[in-house]
Motif scaffolding. Structure first.
Motif, PDB file in Angstrom:
ATOM      1  N   ALA A  47       0.838  -1.199   0.000  1.00  0.00           N
ATOM      2  CA  ALA A  47       0.000   0.000   0.000  1.00  0.00           C
ATOM      3  C   ALA A  47       0.871   1.247   0.000  1.00  0.00           C
ATOM      4  CB  ALA A  47      -0.914  -0.012   1.224  1.00  0.00           C
ATOM      5  N   GLU A  48       0.365   2.284  -0.616  1.00  0.00           N
ATOM      6  CA  GLU A  48       1.057   3.574  -0.613  1.00  0.00           C
ATOM      7  C   GLU A  48       0.026   4.659  -0.891  1.00  0.00           C
ATOM      8  OE1 GLU A  48       3.388   4.726  -4.213  1.00  0.00           O
ATOM      9  OE2 GLU A  48       3.353   2.591  -4.697  1.00  0.00           O
ATOM     10  N   PRO A  49       0.372   5.924  -0.702  1.00  0.00           N
ATOM     11  CA  PRO A  49      -0.585   6.975  -1.034  1.00  0.00           C
ATOM     12  C   PRO A  49      -0.818   6.984  -2.549  1.00  0.00           C
ATOM     13  CG  PRO A  49       1.237   7.852   0.274  1.00  0.00           C
ATOM     14  CD  PRO A  49       1.622   6.470  -0.153  1.00  0.00           C
ATOM     15  N   LEU A  50      -2.089   7.046  -2.940  1.00  0.00           N
ATOM     16  CA  LEU A  50      -2.454   7.058  -4.355  1.00  0.00           C
ATOM     17  C   LEU A  50      -3.176   8.369  -4.648  1.00  0.00           C
ATOM     18  CD1 LEU A  50      -3.831   3.405  -4.431  1.00  0.00           C
ATOM     19  CD2 LEU A  50      -1.603   4.173  -5.294  1.00  0.00           C
ATOM     20  N   TYR A  51      -2.810   8.985  -5.744  1.00  0.00           N
ATOM     21  CA  TYR A  51      -3.342  10.315  -6.067  1.00  0.00           C
ATOM     22  C   TYR A  51      -4.277  10.252  -7.266  1.00  0.00           C
ATOM     23  CZ  TYR A  51       0.150  12.181  -2.913  1.00  0.00           C
ATOM     24  OH  TYR A  51       0.883  12.460  -1.794  1.00  0.00           O
ATOM     25  N   HIS A  52      -5.474  10.823  -7.071  1.00  0.00           N
ATOM     26  CA  HIS A  52      -6.390  10.994  -8.198  1.00  0.00           C
ATOM     27  C   HIS A  52      -6.007  12.313  -8.876  1.00  0.00           C
ATOM     28  CE1 HIS A  52     -10.863  11.588  -9.626  1.00  0.00           C
ATOM     29  NE2 HIS A  52      -9.977  11.767 -10.583  1.00  0.00           N
ATOM     30  N   LEU A  53      -5.349  12.207 -10.009  1.00  0.00           N
ATOM     31  CA  LEU A  53      -4.928  13.405 -10.732  1.00  0.00           C
ATOM     32  C   LEU A  53      -5.807  13.603 -11.964  1.00  0.00           C
ATOM     33  CD1 LEU A  53      -1.008  13.159 -10.709  1.00  0.00           C
ATOM     34  CD2 LEU A  53      -2.517  14.213  -9.018  1.00  0.00           C
ATOM     35  N   ARG A  54      -6.192  14.855 -12.183  1.00  0.00           N
ATOM     36  CA  ARG A  54      -6.894  15.179 -13.427  1.00  0.00           C
ATOM     37  C   ARG A  54      -5.968  16.041 -14.286  1.00  0.00           C
ATOM     38  NH1 ARG A  54     -12.952  16.982 -13.605  1.00  0.00           N
ATOM     39  NH2 ARG A  54     -13.143  14.704 -13.526  1.00  0.00           N
ATOM     40  N   ILE A  65      -8.257  13.768 -18.663  1.00  0.00           N
ATOM     41  CA  ILE A  65      -8.138  12.375 -18.225  1.00  0.00           C
ATOM     42  C   ILE A  65      -8.000  12.340 -16.702  1.00  0.00           C
ATOM     43  CG2 ILE A  65      -7.154  11.304 -20.313  1.00  0.00           C
ATOM     44  CD1 ILE A  65      -4.389  11.750 -19.214  1.00  0.00           C
ATOM     45  N   ASP A  66      -8.573  11.304 -16.114  1.00  0.00           N
ATOM     46  CA  ASP A  66      -8.429  11.073 -14.681  1.00  0.00           C
ATOM     47  C   ASP A  66      -7.537   9.863 -14.486  1.00  0.00           C
ATOM     48  OD1 ASP A  66     -10.051  13.196 -14.175  1.00  0.00           O
ATOM     49  OD2 ASP A  66     -11.703  12.045 -13.319  1.00  0.00           O
ATOM     50  N   LEU A  67      -6.475  10.068 -13.710  1.00  0.00           N
ATOM     51  CA  LEU A  67      -5.503   9.006 -13.466  1.00  0.00           C
ATOM     52  C   LEU A  67      -5.416   8.725 -11.977  1.00  0.00           C
ATOM     53  CD1 LEU A  67      -2.641  10.587 -15.618  1.00  0.00           C
ATOM     54  CD2 LEU A  67      -3.895   8.527 -16.266  1.00  0.00           C
ATOM     55  N   GLU A  68      -5.153   7.469 -11.632  1.00  0.00           N
ATOM     56  CA  GLU A  68      -4.763   7.184 -10.247  1.00  0.00           C
ATOM     57  C   GLU A  68      -3.272   6.861 -10.270  1.00  0.00           C
ATOM     58  OE1 GLU A  68      -6.895   5.605  -6.548  1.00  0.00           O
ATOM     59  OE2 GLU A  68      -6.169   3.812  -7.582  1.00  0.00           O
ATOM     60  N   VAL A  69      -2.504   7.741  -9.627  1.00  0.00           N
ATOM     61  CA  VAL A  69      -1.056   7.684  -9.739  1.00  0.00           C
ATOM     62  C   VAL A  69      -0.435   7.342  -8.388  1.00  0.00           C
ATOM     63  CG1 VAL A  69       0.988   8.935 -10.544  1.00  0.00           C
ATOM     64  CG2 VAL A  69      -1.251   9.527 -11.455  1.00  0.00           C
ATOM     65  N   ARG A  70       0.539   6.455  -8.403  1.00  0.00           N
ATOM     66  CA  ARG A  70       1.250   6.108  -7.170  1.00  0.00           C
ATOM     67  C   ARG A  70       2.029   7.313  -6.633  1.00  0.00           C
ATOM     68  NH1 ARG A  70       3.582   0.330  -6.885  1.00  0.00           N
ATOM     69  NH2 ARG A  70       2.292  -0.855  -8.341  1.00  0.00           N
ATOM     70  N   GLY A  71       2.061   7.463  -5.328  1.00  0.00           N
ATOM     71  CA  GLY A  71       2.865   8.514  -4.726  1.00  0.00           C
ATOM     72  C   GLY A  71       4.334   8.368  -5.072  1.00  0.00           C
ATOM     73  N   SER A  72       4.760   7.123  -5.286  1.00  0.00           N
ATOM     74  CA  SER A  72       6.170   6.865  -5.585  1.00  0.00           C
ATOM     75  C   SER A  72       6.492   7.047  -7.070  1.00  0.00           C
ATOM     76  CB  SER A  72       6.542   5.438  -5.166  1.00  0.00           C
ATOM     77  OG  SER A  72       5.763   4.501  -5.900  1.00  0.00           O
ATOM     78  N   ALA A  73       5.485   7.272  -7.891  1.00  0.00           N
ATOM     79  CA  ALA A  73       5.747   7.532  -9.315  1.00  0.00           C
ATOM     80  C   ALA A  73       6.419   8.896  -9.436  1.00  0.00           C
ATOM     81  CB  ALA A  73       4.441   7.522 -10.103  1.00  0.00           C
ATOM     82  N   THR A  74       7.069   9.116 -10.575  1.00  0.00           N
ATOM     83  CA  THR A  74       7.739  10.403 -10.774  1.00  0.00           C
ATOM     84  C   THR A  74       7.046  11.194 -11.883  1.00  0.00           C
ATOM     85  OG1 THR A  74       9.247   9.532 -12.441  1.00  0.00           O
ATOM     86  CG2 THR A  74       9.968   9.395 -10.144  1.00  0.00           C
ATOM     87  N   LEU A  75       7.420  12.438 -11.990  1.00  0.00           N
ATOM     88  CA  LEU A  75       6.856  13.272 -13.062  1.00  0.00           C
ATOM     89  C   LEU A  75       7.262  12.740 -14.431  1.00  0.00           C
ATOM     90  CD1 LEU A  75       7.160  16.909 -11.663  1.00  0.00           C
ATOM     91  CD2 LEU A  75       5.333  15.218 -11.374  1.00  0.00           C
ATOM     92  N   LYS A  76       8.405  12.045 -14.470  1.00  0.00           N
ATOM     93  CA  LYS A  76       8.835  11.417 -15.722  1.00  0.00           C
ATOM     94  C   LYS A  76       7.794  10.386 -16.188  1.00  0.00           C
ATOM     95  CE  LYS A  76      13.294   9.912 -17.508  1.00  0.00           C
ATOM     96  NZ  LYS A  76      13.097   8.759 -18.337  1.00  0.00           N
ATOM     97  N   ASP A  77       7.231   9.649 -15.229  1.00  0.00           N
ATOM     98  CA  ASP A  77       6.179   8.680 -15.574  1.00  0.00           C
ATOM     99  C   ASP A  77       4.961   9.397 -16.157  1.00  0.00           C
ATOM    100  OD1 ASP A  77       7.645   6.472 -14.537  1.00  0.00           O
ATOM    101  OD2 ASP A  77       7.002   6.985 -12.512  1.00  0.00           O
ATOM    102  N   ILE A  78       4.600  10.531 -15.565  1.00  0.00           N
ATOM    103  CA  ILE A  78       3.441  11.283 -16.060  1.00  0.00           C
ATOM    104  C   ILE A  78       3.731  11.853 -17.441  1.00  0.00           C
ATOM    105  CG2 ILE A  78       1.961  13.302 -15.663  1.00  0.00           C
ATOM    106  CD1 ILE A  78       2.218  12.798 -12.682  1.00  0.00           C
ATOM    107  N   LEU A 154      -5.352   4.488 -15.773  1.00  0.00           N
ATOM    108  CA  LEU A 154      -6.336   5.396 -16.365  1.00  0.00           C
ATOM    109  C   LEU A 154      -7.705   5.067 -15.786  1.00  0.00           C
ATOM    110  CD1 LEU A 154      -6.983   7.588 -18.523  1.00  0.00           C
ATOM    111  CD2 LEU A 154      -7.370   5.723 -20.136  1.00  0.00           C
ATOM    112  N   MET A 155      -8.351   6.066 -15.176  1.00  0.00           N
ATOM    113  CA  MET A 155      -9.659   5.829 -14.556  1.00  0.00           C
ATOM    114  C   MET A 155     -10.800   6.340 -15.427  1.00  0.00           C
ATOM    115  SD  MET A 155      -9.139   6.363 -10.500  1.00  0.00           S
ATOM    116  CE  MET A 155      -8.886   8.132 -10.495  1.00  0.00           C
ATOM    117  N   ALA A 156     -10.585   7.450 -16.114  1.00  0.00           N
ATOM    118  CA  ALA A 156     -11.634   8.010 -16.962  1.00  0.00           C
ATOM    119  C   ALA A 156     -11.002   8.917 -18.006  1.00  0.00           C
ATOM    120  CB  ALA A 156     -12.636   8.795 -16.127  1.00  0.00           C
ATOM    121  N   ARG A 157     -11.769   9.125 -19.060  1.00  0.00           N
ATOM    122  CA  ARG A 157     -11.262   9.939 -20.155  1.00  0.00           C
ATOM    123  C   ARG A 157     -12.430  10.608 -20.866  1.00  0.00           C
ATOM    124  NH1 ARG A 157      -7.804   7.632 -25.364  1.00  0.00           N
ATOM    125  NH2 ARG A 157      -7.206   9.691 -26.098  1.00  0.00           N
TER     126      ARG A 157
END
Ligand SMILES: [Zn+2]
Ligand SMILES: [Zn+2]
Ligand SMILES: [Zn+2]
Ligand SMILES: [Zn+2]
Length: 227
Positions: A47-54, A65-78, A154-157
């Motif tokens: 488990a980790e903090p997960l961010y709902h990013l739009r 687009i609505d994404l659920e992104v791991r807190g440990s992901a980087t901006l490079k991933d985005i 990807l959660m929604a688009r």
């Protein structure tokens, strides 16, 4: 100013369609997503903090687009995700910043949980010539097991925005770059009018895809999610 019709989108878990304004609420309750979350909790992932990013295009908010992104992901991933689903044409440079153009640059190595604190809005610029600009904001956050082994899901688009043919007002499926650039019209054409369209300076009319970069630089799609 009259309010335009609100953009609609589709939930990637259950295919439900609703407005952009209601999608967050739907995702919070979506039974199929709940099921996926319960399944993830049984997995070996931690488990980790997960961010709902739009993420939405800065100039045409019908693209989002609505994404659920791991807190440990980087901006490079985005950055890689945005290039995949919307932007990539010729490998242009890109940048994240707070405050838009001329704002404070945020390094791509930064982690999502270090960047999305409080009410911060990030601007992503792709291509400093014919630039595409995307705004990214956190809509929510939860502690949980990621539903995917990838850095984000990807959660929604948005649904493909409707365009009409410049010749007959029927729904358009194609875009003529010559109309767009030389004639300064929308350049959108239906199937029939794309076929007998006289312009070829910029090539044949190309098929419209669900991306805000359509008609910019050498972009022609496919606008498919990278995962
Ligand atoms: Zn759903
Ligand atoms: Zn390009
Ligand atoms: Zn044309
Ligand atoms: Zn037509």
């Amino acid at each position: 100013m009259p309010r335009g019709k609100q953009s609609r989108g589709r939930c990637e878990y259950c295919r439900y369609e609703t407005t952009k304004g209601s999608m967050g609420r739907h995702l919070d309750k979506c039974p199929q997503r709940q099921e996926r979350m319960a399944g993830a909790a049984q997995s070996k992932r931690t488990a980790e903090p997960l961010y709902h990013l739009r993420a939405q295009d800065a100039w045409n908010s019908d693209f989002w687009i609505d994404l659920e992104v791991r807190g440990s992901a980087t901006l490079k991933d985005i950055d890689a995700y945005l290039r995949g689903i919307w932007l990539e044409c010729c490998g242009h440079l890109s940048q994240f910043s707070i405050g838009g153009w001329g704002g404070r640059e945020i390094a791509k190595q930064r982690r999502v949980d270090a960047v999305f604190r409080g009410d911060v809005e990030l601007t992503h610029i792709y291509d400093f010539g014919t630039s595409s600009e995307t705004r990214i904001k956190a809509m929510g956050q939860r502690m949980g097991t990621p539903t995917s082994v990838r850095p984000m899901a990807l959660m929604a688009r948005n649904l493909m925005p409707e365009a009409v043919c410049i010749e007959c007002d029927q729904p358009a499926k194609y875009l003529c770059m010559e109309c767009l650039i030389e004639e300064e019209t929308q350049g959108t054409l239906c199937e029939k009018h794309a076929q007998d369209h006289p312009h070829e300076e910029y090539g044949e009319p190309m098929e419209l895809v669900n991306s805000p970069r359509m008609g910019m630089c050498g972009y022609y799609g496919p606008a498919e999610p990278p995962y």
